[in-house]
Design an enzyme around this catalytic site. Structure first.
Site, mmCIF file in Angstrom:
data_model
loop_
_atom_site.group_PDB
_atom_site.id
_atom_site.type_symbol
_atom_site.label_atom_id
_atom_site.label_comp_id
_atom_site.label_asym_id
_atom_site.label_seq_id
_atom_site.Cartn_x
_atom_site.Cartn_y
_atom_site.Cartn_z
ATOM 1 C CG ASP A 118 4.604 -6.671 -10.349
ATOM 2 O OD1 ASP A 118 5.156 -7.479 -9.403
ATOM 3 O OD2 ASP A 118 5.309 -6.183 -11.331
ATOM 4 C CG HIS A 133 8.761 1.171 -3.893
ATOM 5 N ND1 HIS A 133 9.457 1.296 -5.303
ATOM 6 C CD2 HIS A 133 9.909 1.577 -2.827
ATOM 7 C CE1 HIS A 133 10.553 1.767 -4.908
ATOM 8 N NE2 HIS A 133 10.923 1.952 -3.716
ATOM 9 C CB CYS A 144 -9.052 1.636 12.350
ATOM 10 S SG CYS A 144 -9.410 0.688 10.862
ATOM 11 C CB CYS A 192 -11.938 2.377 6.476
ATOM 12 S SG CYS A 192 -11.741 1.141 7.717
HETATM 13 ZN ZN LIG Z 1 -10.489 2.257 9.367
#
Ligand SMILES: [Zn+2]
Length: 287
Positions: A118, A133, A144, A192
């Protein structure tokens, strides 16, 4: 720093005993390795996964394998995250985060390692934090490796899924939400912008290993410490438990401040079965 999160109200008898024991313990160590878990963030409105018995309170979180291989599970993850994430994003650090920051500013902490994603230790002003984590406020492209702010992803999720914008549900420590919907598989997962690749929150999912370098950094910090303090964790997950083992192997005092049983109770030299927020806030001597 005492003014920021003043201790108010009365504390129960067992709590005042825990405060005294922790204050005494802290006074005898000045290179403390701290490990925190979900219990420190519950007072900030972020629920924890396990109850005092160490068992799941809610359905287990998604695994890395399901996220990677199952398109419907991935869509369901992002749908639940879309609903649950704002509560995590708006959470504020509490008096326990503040107390640890004060201890750091006094030069008493070698490193704070947190199992929480958090970001509340950083938000409280804590400088040296290893997010074991990862952090839920970051998203990474697995193709990428470009990184995106989770807030940007939230906007894109909203634009791509206009039918889902008015839903709320109980949120979870990792920005997940207790929410089911028959058409969850129709939820559009983000891609992405640069390469069209697979986006994943920059957190370690269940079934996924903590990056080796991150573990090595934490272990190096543990070796420099003269004691270990666990706050708000049952240590049921090995990634955190291993540090308790490491402390024991090094002959280091191990204090555990958390409600309920932990996996490392037999390793602890001091076990405080109390609410970590009033006890930490009460035990720190503010300078
Ligand atoms: Zn990417």
């Amino acid at each position: 720093m005492a003014a920021a999160f003043p201790v108010t109200g009365t504390v129960a008898g067992s709590e005042s005993k825990s405060i005294e024991q922790l204050r005494q313990w802290l006074s005898t160590h000045d290179r403390i390795f701290v490990l925190t878990g979900a219990g420190i963030s519950t007072a900030s409105g972020i629920p924890d996964y396990r109850g005092p018995d160490g068992l799941w309170k809610r359905s287990a979180p998604i695994t890395y394998q399901a996220f990677m291989r199952d398109l419907a599970m991935r869509a369901r993850y992002w749908m639940r995250s879309f609903i649950g994430w704002p509560a995590v994003a708006h959470a504020q650090p509490n008096r326990a985060h503040e107390a640890l920051m004060e201890l750091e500013s006094q030069g008493r902490i070698t490193m704070l390692v947190t199992q929480n994603v958090d970001g509340l230790h950083a938000r409280a002003g804590h400088r040296d934090v290893i997010d074991l984590h990862g952090r839920i406020d970051q998203v990474v492209c697995l193709d990428c490796e470009s990184r995106v702010d989770r807030l940007d992803v939230q906007r894109r999720l909203r634009d791509a899924n206009p039918d889902w914008t008015n839903l709320t549900a109980t949120s979870a420590p990792d920005g997940d939400a207790d929410f089911e919907h028959a058409s969850a598989a129709d939820f559009r997962s983000p891609q992405c912008i640069d390469c069209g690749g697979l986006l994943k929150p920059d957190v370690v999912f269940f079934g996924e290993n903590v990056p080796r370098a991150r573990v090595a950094d934490a272990q190096a910090a543990l070796r420099k410490a003269d004691a270990m303090l666990v706050v708000g964790s049952s240590l049921m997950v090995y990634s955190g438990y291993r540090f308790a083992r490491g402390a024991r192997d090094a002959g280091m005092p191990l204090a555990i401040l958390t409600r309920g049983i932990t996996r490392a109770d037999d390793l602890a030299t001091l076990k405080l079965d109390s609410d970590c927020v009033p006890v930490l806030a009460g035990a720190i001597v503010y300078s």
